[in-house]
Design a protein around this motif. Structure first.
Motif, mmCIF file in Angstrom:
data_model
loop_
_atom_site.group_PDB
_atom_site.id
_atom_site.type_symbol
_atom_site.label_atom_id
_atom_site.label_comp_id
_atom_site.label_asym_id
_atom_site.label_seq_id
_atom_site.Cartn_x
_atom_site.Cartn_y
_atom_site.Cartn_z
ATOM 1 N N ILE A 40 0.858 -1.191 0.000
ATOM 2 C CA ILE A 40 0.000 0.000 0.000
ATOM 3 C C ILE A 40 0.892 1.238 0.000
ATOM 4 O O ILE A 40 1.785 1.375 0.848
ATOM 5 C CB ILE A 40 -0.917 0.029 1.244
ATOM 6 C CG1 ILE A 40 -1.668 -1.296 1.413
ATOM 7 C CG2 ILE A 40 -1.873 1.212 1.177
ATOM 8 C CD1 ILE A 40 -2.687 -1.603 0.361
ATOM 9 N N THR A 44 -1.997 8.924 2.612
ATOM 10 C CA THR A 44 -3.020 8.696 3.641
ATOM 11 C C THR A 44 -4.019 9.844 3.646
ATOM 12 O O THR A 44 -3.641 11.019 3.532
ATOM 13 C CB THR A 44 -2.371 8.576 5.034
ATOM 14 O OG1 THR A 44 -1.462 7.473 5.040
ATOM 15 C CG2 THR A 44 -3.435 8.352 6.108
ATOM 16 N N CYS A 71 -7.838 8.093 -3.704
ATOM 17 C CA CYS A 71 -6.759 7.108 -3.561
ATOM 18 C C CYS A 71 -6.445 6.446 -4.893
ATOM 19 O O CYS A 71 -5.279 6.177 -5.209
ATOM 20 C CB CYS A 71 -7.143 6.049 -2.528
ATOM 21 S SG CYS A 71 -7.028 6.622 -0.816
ATOM 22 N N THR A 78 -4.053 4.872 2.119
ATOM 23 C CA THR A 78 -4.800 4.429 3.298
ATOM 24 C C THR A 78 -5.897 5.427 3.620
ATOM 25 O O THR A 78 -5.645 6.639 3.688
ATOM 26 C CB THR A 78 -3.867 4.271 4.509
ATOM 27 O OG1 THR A 78 -2.917 3.236 4.237
ATOM 28 C CG2 THR A 78 -4.654 3.911 5.761
ATOM 29 N N VAL A 80 -8.176 6.460 6.581
ATOM 30 C CA VAL A 80 -8.268 6.321 8.029
ATOM 31 C C VAL A 80 -9.652 6.765 8.501
ATOM 32 O O VAL A 80 -10.131 7.847 8.154
ATOM 33 C CB VAL A 80 -7.183 7.158 8.734
ATOM 34 C CG1 VAL A 80 -7.338 7.073 10.257
ATOM 35 C CG2 VAL A 80 -5.792 6.683 8.313
ATOM 36 N N VAL A 98 -5.428 -0.096 -1.813
ATOM 37 C CA VAL A 98 -6.041 0.745 -0.775
ATOM 38 C C VAL A 98 -6.204 -0.063 0.511
ATOM 39 O O VAL A 98 -6.588 -1.230 0.495
ATOM 40 C CB VAL A 98 -7.415 1.290 -1.237
ATOM 41 C CG1 VAL A 98 -8.173 1.923 -0.065
ATOM 42 C CG2 VAL A 98 -7.219 2.323 -2.346
ATOM 43 N N ARG A 99 -5.897 0.614 1.619
ATOM 44 C CA ARG A 99 -6.159 0.074 2.946
ATOM 45 C C ARG A 99 -7.263 0.907 3.594
ATOM 46 O O ARG A 99 -7.184 2.144 3.625
ATOM 47 C CB ARG A 99 -4.900 0.131 3.815
ATOM 48 C CG ARG A 99 -5.100 -0.416 5.235
ATOM 49 C CD ARG A 99 -4.068 0.130 6.226
ATOM 50 N NE ARG A 99 -2.739 0.232 5.668
ATOM 51 C CZ ARG A 99 -1.831 -0.739 5.697
ATOM 52 N NH1 ARG A 99 -2.135 -1.893 6.259
ATOM 53 N NH2 ARG A 99 -0.623 -0.535 5.168
ATOM 54 N N HIS A 101 -8.557 1.639 7.119
ATOM 55 C CA HIS A 101 -8.082 1.449 8.487
ATOM 56 C C HIS A 101 -9.080 2.045 9.479
ATOM 57 O O HIS A 101 -9.323 3.265 9.475
ATOM 58 C CB HIS A 101 -6.711 2.098 8.683
ATOM 59 C CG HIS A 101 -6.149 1.873 10.057
ATOM 60 N ND1 HIS A 101 -5.625 0.656 10.460
ATOM 61 C CD2 HIS A 101 -6.047 2.705 11.122
ATOM 62 C CE1 HIS A 101 -5.223 0.747 11.709
ATOM 63 N NE2 HIS A 101 -5.477 1.985 12.137
ATOM 64 N N THR A 147 -8.030 -3.024 8.103
ATOM 65 C CA THR A 147 -7.280 -3.209 9.340
ATOM 66 C C THR A 147 -7.826 -2.312 10.444
ATOM 67 O O THR A 147 -8.679 -1.457 10.214
ATOM 68 C CB THR A 147 -5.790 -2.882 9.122
ATOM 69 O OG1 THR A 147 -5.659 -1.494 8.735
ATOM 70 C CG2 THR A 147 -5.183 -3.743 8.017
#
Length: 450
Positions: A40, A44, A71, A78, A80, A98-99, A101, A147
């Motif tokens: 990733i 962010t 993103c 990421t 958030v 992409v994450r 979170h 995550t």
């Protein structure tokens, strides 16, 4: 005499080779080398920068869409989600790299209006079709992650819960389309068919990580990985008690690590599947395989399950160092019927402690008594060792094959079961071997006459 000696030497050689062929640490290490965590980019963003509010009132659907789009333009990053309750009226559709979170204290609560969930290519109980989008969905994406210590809440107890009694029409039609091999584009469900969506699903995807999040109140299956590979599922927690709330469904996927998961869900904890009937058999080049299951805590209906949708085949499953923390209906459950076809082979369950259950070990080719005998399944090379159970209210061990295709090559080694109403049922089997299997109190010295 010479022939007899040769036979003994041959059997000893075969036994030694069989032992040499299974080196768990080596096999597991080989699989792990094929499981790559997602890469990733460092970019962010905060979901609140796109207008999201964690007040449990404002619809944050557009904020997540915008964050995914930004993103994507940055080739990944990421997103958030800080502490708060975020209402989302519609699905989150992932893009690659992409994450998502979820910080501790963050909760995603998905809306319950079916019209907010567009039709997407998915699968429902092993049949490929178009249906309502899962609440978190990724199709043909690479390097994705969910995550954090936050919660994903599907609000499954609300409108979705009343769909279960209404799904028979849609379920039956989907299976007819499967058997008639109708083109996928003609299999469109949705309105008036009442097939509930999954909570989280990735399809045709690669390098997936789902870690530490808590899953609550799914409408249907909780987390479904379909025709995907290089998957890591660890530290997930569950509080999902609606109908069909399977914890993890691994379907026609390979190179999967499941570890340190705490299950507490109303259906199968881990269900390994591979498509239903013609859909599965026609994609037999995509079995579920190379799956590691370790250090998990089981609680729910069944703990480790293979089937019943397994027509493309399931092989190379290594489950070890797990334990049940509460009652499960069945501990180890392999299930198919004589219309599935496919195979279940090379299954290893080791070093696992269960508590009380209805059935301890259940292997069946006669699931629900279904099937007309056109496509029996081959079940073979099943190894269960160093496994213990408490009190079994029904049967300790059931292994039942199909008359024309027996369950073959099963090894039960160091199995202890405190007590059971019924001991064992073996039907249509071949080469089932036992070593140190104790059901009830272990007997040692026989009693004297007087």
């Amino acid at each position: 005499m010479k022939r007899f000696v040769c036979l003994i030497l041959f059997l000893i050689t075969v036994h030694i080779k069989a032992q040499e062929q299974y080196n768990r640490d080596s096999i597991v290490a080989s699989i792990e080398r094929q499981i790559l965590l997602p890469t990733i980019p460092e970019y962010t963003v905060q979901i609140t920068d796109f207008g999201a509010k964690g007040d449990g009132v404002k619809d944050c659907k557009s904020a997540f869409d915008k964050a995914m789009k930004v993103c994507s333009k940055q080739n990944g990053g990421t997103i958030v989600v800080p502490e708060g309750i975020y209402k989302i009226n519609g699905p989150i559709h992932f893009v690659s790299h992409v994450r998502l979170h979820l910080e501790e204290g963050a909760t995603l609560v998905f809306g319950t209006n079916p019209k907010d969930y567009p039709m997407v290519l998915t699968s429902w109980e092993g049949t490929t079709l178009y249906n309502y989008s899962p609440m978190i969905y990724g199709y043909n994406v690479n390097n994705v992650a969910i995550t954090g210590k936050g919660i994903i809440d599907g609000e499954g107890h609300s409108l979705w819960s009343i769909w279960k009694p209404k799904e028979a029409k849609g379920k039956q039609l989907s299976r007819e389309m499967n058997h008639k091999e109708l083109p996928i584009e003609d299999r469109v469900f949705g309105d008036e068919f009442y097939l509930r969506p999954q909570l989280v699903q990735f399809v045709n995807s690669k390098h997936i990580l789902i870690e530490d999040i808590k899953v609550e109140d799914a409408p249907f299956w909780c987390v479904h990985l379909l025709k995907s590979e290089s998957i890591t599922l660890r530290g997930i927690r569950y509080d999902a008690h609606n109908k069909n709330n399977d914890g993890l469904d691994i379907e026609q996927s390979k190179n999967v690590l499941i570890e340190n998961v705490t299950f507490n869900n109303a259906d199968d904890n881990i269900a390994i599947k591979a498509g239903r009937d013609n859909d599965g058999r026609n994609t037999s080049e995509m079995p579920s395989k190379n799956i590691i299951i370790r250090n998990n805590n089981f609680k729910g209906l069944h703990a480790i399950v293979i089937g019943s949708e397994m027509s493309a085949g399931v092989e190379n499953v290594y489950a070890y160092d797990n334990k049940a923390v509460d009652y499960v209906k069945r501990g180890i459950y392999l299930k198919t019927n004589s219309d599935r076809g496919g195979f279940i082979r090379n299954i290893y369950v080791e070093n696992t402690q269960f508590l009380d259950a209805e059935d301890a070990i259940y292997v069946t080719s006669n699931y629900h008594g279904e099937g007309r005998g056109f496509f029996p399944s081959k079940i073979s090379n099943i190894h269960i060792s160093n496994v213990s159970f408490g009190e079994i209210s029904n049967t300790a061990i059931v292994i039942e094959g199909y008359p024309k295709l027996k369950v073959e090559d099963v090894w039960l080694d160091h199995i202890t079961i405190k007590s059971a109403k019924n001991g064992m049922t073996l039907t249509n089997t071949k080469n089932v071997q036992f070593n140190e299997v104790v059901i009830g109190e272990k007997q040692t010295v026989p009693s004297a006459v007087n």
